[in-house]
Design an enzyme around this catalytic site. Sequence first.
Site, PDB file in Angstrom:
ATOM      1  N   HIS A 188       3.023  14.559   1.468  1.00  0.00           N
ATOM      2  CA  HIS A 188       2.384  15.855   1.199  1.00  0.00           C
ATOM      3  C   HIS A 188       3.447  16.922   1.386  1.00  0.00           C
ATOM      4  CE1 HIS A 188      -1.886  14.605   1.122  1.00  0.00           C
ATOM      5  NE2 HIS A 188      -1.550  13.731   2.058  1.00  0.00           N
ATOM      6  N   HIS A 235       1.410   5.492  -1.739  1.00  0.00           N
ATOM      7  CA  HIS A 235       0.981   6.630  -2.569  1.00  0.00           C
ATOM      8  C   HIS A 235       2.212   7.279  -3.187  1.00  0.00           C
ATOM      9  CE1 HIS A 235      -3.161   6.652  -0.918  1.00  0.00           C
ATOM     10  NE2 HIS A 235      -2.552   6.149   0.140  1.00  0.00           N
ATOM     11  N   LEU A 264      -4.929   9.285   8.022  1.00  0.00           N
ATOM     12  CA  LEU A 264      -6.241   8.639   8.104  1.00  0.00           C
ATOM     13  C   LEU A 264      -6.121   7.165   7.743  1.00  0.00           C
ATOM     14  CD1 LEU A 264      -8.498  11.414   6.562  1.00  0.00           C
ATOM     15  CD2 LEU A 264      -8.534  10.600   8.932  1.00  0.00           C
ATOM     16  N   ALA A 278      -3.907  14.855   5.446  1.00  0.00           N
ATOM     17  CA  ALA A 278      -3.640  13.597   6.161  1.00  0.00           C
ATOM     18  C   ALA A 278      -2.618  12.791   5.373  1.00  0.00           C
ATOM     19  CB  ALA A 278      -4.934  12.802   6.289  1.00  0.00           C
ATOM     20  N   HIS A 296     -10.527   1.136   2.039  1.00  0.00           N
ATOM     21  CA  HIS A 296     -10.324   2.150   3.088  1.00  0.00           C
ATOM     22  C   HIS A 296     -11.512   2.009   4.035  1.00  0.00           C
ATOM     23  CE1 HIS A 296      -8.819   6.093   4.694  1.00  0.00           C
ATOM     24  NE2 HIS A 296     -10.014   5.996   5.264  1.00  0.00           N
ATOM     25  N   HIS A 300       0.860  -1.201   0.000  1.00  0.00           N
ATOM     26  CA  HIS A 300       0.000   0.000   0.000  1.00  0.00           C
ATOM     27  C   HIS A 300       0.888   1.240   0.000  1.00  0.00           C
ATOM     28  CE1 HIS A 300      -3.822   2.111   1.642  1.00  0.00           C
ATOM     29  NE2 HIS A 300      -2.976   3.044   1.231  1.00  0.00           N
ATOM     30  N   ARG A 345       1.711   9.675  -5.865  1.00  0.00           N
ATOM     31  CA  ARG A 345       1.285  10.944  -6.470  1.00  0.00           C
ATOM     32  C   ARG A 345       1.698  10.993  -7.944  1.00  0.00           C
ATOM     33  NH1 ARG A 345      -1.588  10.971  -1.952  1.00  0.00           N
ATOM     34  NH2 ARG A 345      -0.534  11.818  -0.131  1.00  0.00           N
ATOM     35  N   ASP A 347       1.325   2.633   3.545  1.00  0.00           N
ATOM     36  CA  ASP A 347       0.492   3.823   3.327  1.00  0.00           C
ATOM     37  C   ASP A 347       1.350   5.086   3.323  1.00  0.00           C
ATOM     38  OD1 ASP A 347      -1.817   5.207   2.723  1.00  0.00           O
ATOM     39  OD2 ASP A 347      -2.503   5.353   4.799  1.00  0.00           O
ATOM     40  N   ASN A 397      -5.457   7.328  -5.984  1.00  0.00           N
ATOM     41  CA  ASN A 397      -6.190   8.568  -5.638  1.00  0.00           C
ATOM     42  C   ASN A 397      -5.466   9.813  -6.139  1.00  0.00           C
ATOM     43  OD1 ASN A 397      -4.154   8.105  -3.689  1.00  0.00           O
ATOM     44  ND2 ASN A 397      -5.288   9.196  -2.087  1.00  0.00           N
TER      45      ASN A 397
HETATM   46  O1  DOR Z   1      -3.273   9.444   5.728  1.00  0.00           O
HETATM   47  C1  DOR Z   1      -3.683   9.145   4.625  1.00  0.00           C
HETATM   48  N1  DOR Z   1      -3.181   9.689   3.505  1.00  0.00           N
HETATM   49  N2  DOR Z   1      -4.686   8.262   4.535  1.00  0.00           N
HETATM   50  C2  DOR Z   1      -5.269   8.001   3.379  1.00  0.00           C
HETATM   51  O2  DOR Z   1      -6.205   7.245   3.391  1.00  0.00           O
HETATM   52  C3  DOR Z   1      -4.863   8.684   2.140  1.00  0.00           C
HETATM   53  C4  DOR Z   1      -3.507   9.181   2.215  1.00  0.00           C
HETATM   54  C5  DOR Z   1      -3.202  10.200   1.145  1.00  0.00           C
HETATM   55  O3  DOR Z   1      -3.452   9.901  -0.022  1.00  0.00           O
HETATM   56  O4  DOR Z   1      -2.694  11.278   1.482  1.00  0.00           O
HETATM   57 ZN    ZN Z   2      -3.480   5.001   1.536  1.00  0.00          ZN
END
Ligand code: DOR
Ligand code: ZN
Length: 371
Positions: free
Chosen positions: A266, A30, A234, A278, A151, A28, A32, A262, A56
């Site tokens: 950011h 991200h 999150l 988050a 999720h 899992h 970007r 996860d 996402n």
């Molecule tokens: O903390 C999180 N960040 N939880 C998520 O479910 C999404 C993720 C994000 O894409 O920033």
């Molecule tokens: Zn995630």
Amino acid sequence: MNSHDNGGRDLPRDDDDILVLRQPDDWHVHFRDGAMLAFAAEHTARQFARAIVMPNLVPPVTTVAAAAAYRTRILEALPADHRFVPLMTAYLTDEIDPAEIAAGFRDGVFTACKLYPAGATTNSAAGVTDVRRIWPVLERMQAIGMPLLVHGEVVSPDIDIFDREAVFLETVLAPVLADFPGLKVVLEHITTEDSVRFVAAAGANLAATITAHHLRLDRNALFEGGLRPHAYCLPVAKRRRHKEALRKAATSGDPKFFLGTDSAPHQKHEKESACGCAGIFSAPTALESYAQTFDEEGALDRLEAFASVSGPRFYGLPLNEGTVTLRRAPQQVPELMTGDGVRVVPFHATETLAWRFAGRGGQATDDNGPS
Ligand code: DOR
Ligand code: ZN
């Protein structure tokens, strides 16, 4: 299955200060897009052989063509000598066509589908408003053996944010599992004792990922001496007893619980804001963070099952053949990490970790840590 499962690899003798693991995967992450992708993907590719890449983006990855194009951008963003395979996911919407999902799975573009309840988290506005709307999609996924990644939070403002995961288990996940008993489901980034119990008690078709940060943070971390935006993710971290339950589950050797960071970068200014994003960027020292937790729990001998064996077994993918080496040698995590147009505060910023990633391959010592 025994609790020290390493997938049958002949273990080289580990001494106390060297840990050699079968090459792990991140189930899992991200990445970007654009400048952040160029910055973030490399960190995951350094430590992991494969990763499940979350869809996402803006706009979300909802078609086979979009996923194939995103996979190309990821591969182009990596150093030429990378040894990394991104595993792509489809972002489920109320309108998504089961035929599109099935075609992407058949052609090896989609590995799984991600269910974001609309409004639950970052870029989830286009997510599913009511899980019953995607019943035909779930039916098709069950038929073709395609995993559903969830999720697991309800979004109703009436439900306290600390209860959203537990309520999701009863009101959404239980009915899905009852109607689709053959559907493979991963409950992502679990944060509660309730989820640990639910997953452990369910059939072999339900598993869960556990992040490095939820094994180390409880909700007090958000308010330690002031408001701490870099501890905000999150699902939000819960009470200490929930963190303890996660640590027990991760280190138990139970193959239903496996590694998914996860890692969610950011920009620093978007975290340190009146309405901060988050997400915790854990990729640069992901394995070191997990190793520290397993070491504290006296369970280093179970890290390999969690990081390298249980995930591929659940997905029905081959285990990786190579190894990674971790050395017991302190490293200080940078306060800030930068790329072209990117400034990110990593998980563990300014802390000293006890372990150091020493590269891929049994003898590797050539890796100088995140920079
Ligand atoms: O903390 C999180 N960040 N939880 C998520 O479910 C999404 C993720 C994000 O894409 O920033
Ligand atoms: Zn995630």
